[in-house]
Write a protein that holds these residues in place. Structure first.
Motif, PDB file in Angstrom:
ATOM      1  N   LEU A 106       8.432   5.242  17.503  1.00 17.58           N
ATOM      2  CA  LEU A 106       8.027   5.869  16.247  1.00 17.58           C
ATOM      3  C   LEU A 106       8.227   4.899  15.089  1.00 17.58           C
ATOM      4  N   GLU A 107       9.393   4.275  15.090  1.00 20.88           N
ATOM      5  CA  GLU A 107       9.688   3.339  14.011  1.00 20.88           C
ATOM      6  C   GLU A 107       8.696   2.190  13.983  1.00 20.88           C
ATOM      7  N   SER A 108       8.464   1.637  15.166  1.00 23.14           N
ATOM      8  CA  SER A 108       7.580   0.468  15.154  1.00 23.14           C
ATOM      9  C   SER A 108       6.165   0.878  14.758  1.00 23.14           C
ATOM     10  N   GLU A 109       5.809   2.109  15.120  1.00 24.81           N
ATOM     11  CA  GLU A 109       4.481   2.563  14.727  1.00 24.81           C
ATOM     12  C   GLU A 109       4.373   2.724  13.211  1.00 24.81           C
ATOM     13  N   ILE A 110       5.426   3.299  12.645  1.00 22.27           N
ATOM     14  CA  ILE A 110       5.422   3.470  11.189  1.00 22.27           C
ATOM     15  C   ILE A 110       5.357   2.112  10.497  1.00 22.27           C
ATOM     16  N   ILE A 111       6.184   1.182  10.992  1.00 26.15           N
ATOM     17  CA  ILE A 111       6.194  -0.155  10.379  1.00 26.15           C
ATOM     18  C   ILE A 111       4.814  -0.778  10.468  1.00 26.15           C
ATOM     19  N   LEU A 146      14.349   4.940   5.602  1.00 28.30           N
ATOM     20  CA  LEU A 146      13.633   5.514   4.465  1.00 28.30           C
ATOM     21  C   LEU A 146      12.183   5.810   4.831  1.00 28.30           C
ATOM     22  N   LEU A 147      11.585   4.848   5.520  1.00 27.53           N
ATOM     23  CA  LEU A 147      10.189   5.022   5.897  1.00 27.53           C
ATOM     24  C   LEU A 147      10.045   6.203   6.844  1.00 27.53           C
ATOM     25  N   VAL A 148      10.962   6.292   7.797  1.00 24.76           N
ATOM     26  CA  VAL A 148      10.868   7.379   8.774  1.00 24.76           C
ATOM     27  C   VAL A 148      11.059   8.717   8.079  1.00 24.76           C
ATOM     28  N   GLU A 149      12.021   8.780   7.183  1.00 25.57           N
ATOM     29  CA  GLU A 149      12.296  10.016   6.470  1.00 25.57           C
ATOM     30  C   GLU A 149      11.055  10.514   5.737  1.00 25.57           C
ATOM     31  N   ASN A 150      10.365   9.543   5.143  1.00 24.78           N
ATOM     32  CA  ASN A 150       9.224   9.927   4.320  1.00 24.78           C
ATOM     33  C   ASN A 150       7.922  10.013   5.090  1.00 24.78           C
ATOM     34  N   ALA A 151       8.019   9.702   6.363  1.00 25.11           N
ATOM     35  CA  ALA A 151       6.771   9.697   7.128  1.00 25.11           C
ATOM     36  C   ALA A 151       6.382  11.110   7.518  1.00 25.11           C
ATOM     37  N   GLY A 180       0.858  -1.175   0.000  1.00 23.93           N
ATOM     38  CA  GLY A 180       0.000   0.000   0.000  1.00 23.93           C
ATOM     39  C   GLY A 180       0.890   1.219   0.000  1.00 23.93           C
ATOM     40  N   GLU A 181       0.371   2.307   0.458  1.00 24.86           N
ATOM     41  CA  GLU A 181       1.166   3.521   0.553  1.00 24.86           C
ATOM     42  C   GLU A 181       2.200   3.328   1.649  1.00 24.86           C
ATOM     43  N   TYR A 182       3.433   3.635   1.354  1.00 22.63           N
ATOM     44  CA  TYR A 182       4.395   3.543   2.448  1.00 22.63           C
ATOM     45  C   TYR A 182       5.241   4.799   2.580  1.00 22.63           C
ATOM     46  N   ARG A 183       5.035   5.710   1.648  1.00 18.45           N
ATOM     47  CA  ARG A 183       5.664   7.011   1.837  1.00 18.45           C
ATOM     48  C   ARG A 183       4.598   7.956   2.354  1.00 18.45           C
ATOM     49  N   GLY A 184       5.038   8.865   3.180  1.00 15.09           N
ATOM     50  CA  GLY A 184       4.071   9.835   3.674  1.00 15.09           C
ATOM     51  C   GLY A 184       3.051   9.251   4.618  1.00 15.09           C
ATOM     52  N   ILE A 185       3.471   8.262   5.370  1.00 14.69           N
ATOM     53  CA  ILE A 185       2.602   7.713   6.409  1.00 14.69           C
ATOM     54  C   ILE A 185       2.478   8.740   7.523  1.00 14.69           C
ATOM     55  N   THR A 186       1.287   8.923   7.982  1.00 14.65           N
ATOM     56  CA  THR A 186       1.108   9.886   9.054  1.00 14.65           C
ATOM     57  C   THR A 186       1.064   9.176  10.404  1.00 14.65           C
ATOM     58  N   VAL A 187       1.941   9.553  11.265  1.00 17.76           N
ATOM     59  CA  VAL A 187       1.911   8.981  12.602  1.00 17.76           C
ATOM     60  C   VAL A 187       1.946  10.091  13.645  1.00 17.76           C
ATOM     61  N   LYS A 188       1.340   9.781  14.745  1.00 19.04           N
ATOM     62  CA  LYS A 188       1.375  10.742  15.850  1.00 19.04           C
ATOM     63  C   LYS A 188       2.539  10.413  16.746  1.00 19.04           C
ATOM     64  N   GLN A 189       3.181  11.428  17.188  1.00 18.67           N
ATOM     65  CA  GLN A 189       4.226  11.166  18.161  1.00 18.67           C
ATOM     66  C   GLN A 189       4.002  12.032  19.384  1.00 18.67           C
ATOM     67  N   VAL A 190       3.973  11.357  20.502  1.00 18.12           N
ATOM     68  CA  VAL A 190       3.779  12.105  21.734  1.00 18.12           C
ATOM     69  C   VAL A 190       5.119  12.671  22.153  1.00 18.12           C
ATOM     70  N   LYS A 231       1.978   0.705  10.648  1.00 17.73           N
ATOM     71  CA  LYS A 231       1.059   1.383   9.740  1.00 17.73           C
ATOM     72  C   LYS A 231       1.286   0.910   8.308  1.00 17.73           C
ATOM     73  N   VAL A 232       2.545   0.854   7.933  1.00 16.46           N
ATOM     74  CA  VAL A 232       2.871   0.430   6.567  1.00 16.46           C
ATOM     75  C   VAL A 232       2.360  -0.990   6.340  1.00 16.46           C
ATOM     76  N   ALA A 233       2.555  -1.812   7.341  1.00 16.05           N
ATOM     77  CA  ALA A 233       2.105  -3.193   7.210  1.00 16.05           C
ATOM     78  C   ALA A 233       0.597  -3.257   7.089  1.00 16.05           C
ATOM     79  N   GLU A 234      -0.069  -2.384   7.809  1.00 15.41           N
ATOM     80  CA  GLU A 234      -1.530  -2.359   7.720  1.00 15.41           C
ATOM     81  C   GLU A 234      -1.988  -1.998   6.318  1.00 15.41           C
ATOM     82  N   GLU A 235      -1.219  -1.115   5.689  1.00 11.48           N
ATOM     83  CA  GLU A 235      -1.612  -0.667   4.360  1.00 11.48           C
ATOM     84  C   GLU A 235      -1.453  -1.766   3.306  1.00 11.48           C
ATOM     85  N   ALA A 236      -0.507  -2.657   3.566  1.00  7.58           N
ATOM     86  CA  ALA A 236      -0.187  -3.668   2.563  1.00  7.58           C
ATOM     87  C   ALA A 236      -1.120  -4.864   2.692  1.00  7.58           C
TER      88      ALA A 236
END
Lengths: 462, 94
Positions: free
Chosen positions: A287-292, A421-426, A118-128, A294-299
């Motif tokens: 943050l990383e695990s959250e992005i991963i 890469l994922l973090v950079e583009n998130a 799915g989309e893996y660039r520009g994933i939106t995540v919240k960071q506290v 999310k990306v996994a959810e998209e796929a």
């Protein structure tokens, strides 16, 4: 010669044909290998002609050996040429194997399923966003004080929370003493919850040499069945009261702890820095695990059962590792938890599935983005690791190569790259810390874990 | 004539005999009382080949001992049969 077809998303059937010439060569090799071990009357070992062996045992005796010689290289070549990525040991079915005839066999193997990214660039995540405040530092320093507390015997005073009481006790149920209900010189830390609920609370305020009666009810699910749900009366004699006394937070304390710093201010600053650093690390990781995630959810991907099982094995390996540090084996632990290891495994299945999926998705992205790690990069990494140790680089490299660690390292580095890469583009949205009530528990836990980590760094064992 | 299969008891397969097959020489365990002419005829009949020469050796049984009892293994006769150059080979391994 290969033919292959997909059976389903993650299974492939390969049909492979090997020309007769190669088959005969392999049979020959097999004979030369096996003749050394076979003995036939009338012949010395290793001198038996092939014909004699074949007439005695039948020509089939060489097949197994020859297959071993043939199948492996042909199979791995076929896998490479068809660009398959097997994930378990292949199952082989022999179609034809005969002397002077081509060898034909079928192989069924699980392969990595196709991943629909799915989309893996520009994933939106919240960071506290959290900050280390002076409060956190205080808390840490306080815990240090507590760890370095000394027990002082109190002659004249009442039992308080956190005191250590040396007690004799004897308990009765319905006037009858029972097993495990009696002890002498038992050291009890008040508020530790080691004894039955209510026991410790009722001792608060007791003085030295005071005798008290304590009434408790064993909980319904108490580990000893015969005691569960019963009411017991304990006669307790407080023999000694020990109270922990914490050192003052001052320069002297700091000097005692570490040689690095001599004043409290310096130490405080250092602690603050280290806490900040570890907070940042933790933030980065979550943050990383959250992005991963999310990306996994998209796929979209069907995760083969075998990968889930493997991931489960990994999880259990980790559990076992932690248990061993506490001096427990996995089997012992299995007896302790409700439902045993099988249930535990079932509970972890979802997590394993998630992990397996994430791995597959990351692999797919690696492939798509053509991320690769050159041998030079791996070398750099080894150099980095080696730098602080007194070992020879070349030696280490050779050893790693032997153990196959180079590949593993390259693999890890690829993962690192793709995550970066994922973090950079998130798309990272920073949010303020939510209600204390919600994150409070987590926060404390995290700080505690963090302190454990820190200790090694700040206060070396003396 | 006696049954040729009673004369030729079994082919003798050893390292030495296998090596000699290169020279068209085949070894057999034969009946102790058989003579070279009988052996030649028997081999020709059983295998359908042409025999050039027959050499025979009486192999004496080796002494054996089981506990206090002493004895000998049976003696036997070995025949080394040489085939004619033009003859087809004997297929011993069938």
């Amino acid at each position: 010669m290969y033919r292959w077809e997909k059976i389903d998303n993650s299974k492939v059937c390969l049909e492979i044909e090997v020309p007769s010439g190669e088959v005969n060569d392999a049979l020959d090799k097999a004979y030369r290998k096996m003749v050394k071990t076979l003995s036939v009357p009338g012949f010395r070992k290793g001198k038996v002609p092939r014909k004699v062996l074949e007439s005695r045992y039948g020509p089939e005796i060489f097949y197994n050996e020859a297959l071993e010689i043939l199948v492996d290289p042909v199979y791995s070549k076929a896998v490479k040429e068809c660009q398959l990525e097997p994930i378990n040991r292949p199952e082989m079915e022999l179609v034809q194997m005969e002397k002077d005839k081509p060898l034909i066999f079928k192989i069924t193997v699980d392969v990595k399923p196709e991943v629909e990214l799915g989309e893996y660039r520009g994933i939106t995540v919240k960071q506290v966003k959290k900050e280390i405040t002076s409060k956190d530092v205080d808390r840490y320093l306080n815990s240090l004080r507590e760890q370095h507390g000394r027990l002082v015997t109190v002659e004249d005073g009442e039992l308080q929370e956190k005191d250590l009481a040396v007690i004799d006790f004897e308990g009765v149920i319905n006037g009858e003493p029972f097993e495990g209900g009696k002890a002498e010189n038992y050291s009890l830390e008040l508020g530790s919850g080691t004894l039955v609920k209510g026991f410790e609370e009722q001792l608060l305020g007791a003085r030295k040499d005071e005798q008290r009666e304590v009434k408790v009810t064993f909980s319904e699910d108490y580990t000893k069945e015969e005691l569960a749900g019963k009411e017991a009366i304990f006669t307790v004699l407080v023999k000694e009261i020990k109270r922990p006394q914490f050192p003052e937070l001052n320069d002297a304390f700091v000097q005692e702890l570490t040689e690095e710093f001599s004043t409290l201010e310096e130490f405080r600053a250092d602690v603050e820095n280290k806490l900040k650093e570890s907070l940042r690390n933790r933030e980065k990781m979550s943050l990383e695990s959250e992005i991963i995630e999310k990306v996994a959810e998209e796929a979209r991907v069907d995760v083969p059962e075998i990968l889930v099982e493997r991931e489960l094995d990994n999880i259990f390996g980790e559990i076992e590792y932690y248990l061993r540090m506490q001096g427990l084996s996995l089997e012992q632990y299995g007896r302790l938890v409700e439902g045993g290891l099988e249930k535990l495994r079932e509970e972890r299945r979802e997590e394993a599935l998630k992990r397996a999926k994430a791995n597959l998705v990351l692999d797919a992205i690696i492939k798509k983005e053509a991320i690769d790690v050159s041998p030079e990069e791996v070398e750099e990494k080894i150099k980095e690791v080696v730098q602080n140790q007194e070992v020879d680089f070349a030696q280490v490299k050779e050893q790693f190569a032997k153990q196959g660690r180079l590949d593993i390292m390259a693999h890890e580095m690829r993962y690192r790259k793709v995550i970066d890469l994922l973090v950079e583009n998130a798309n990272i949205v920073e949010v303020e810390e939510e209600d204390k009530g919600d994150t409070g528990g987590e926060d404390v836990e995290a700080t505690a874990a963090n302190q454990e980590e820190k200790e090694e760094g700040v206060a070396p064992e003396e | 004539m006696r049954n040729p299969r009673d004369i030729i008891i079994e082919p003798l397969v050893t390292e030495k005999s296998t090596a000699q097959m290169e020279e068209k020489k085949y070894s057999f365990v034969v009946d102790k009382k058989a003579n070279k002419i009988e052996i030649k005829k028997a081999v020709e009949e059983i295998f359908g080949v042409k025999v050039k020469d027959v050499n025979t050796i009486s192999v004496k049984g080796k002494p054996r001992r089981v506990g206090v009892h002493r004895g000998y293994r049976p003696s036997w006769k070995k025949a080394i049969v040489t085939l004619h150059e033009g003859s087809k080979p004997i297929e011993i391994y069938e």
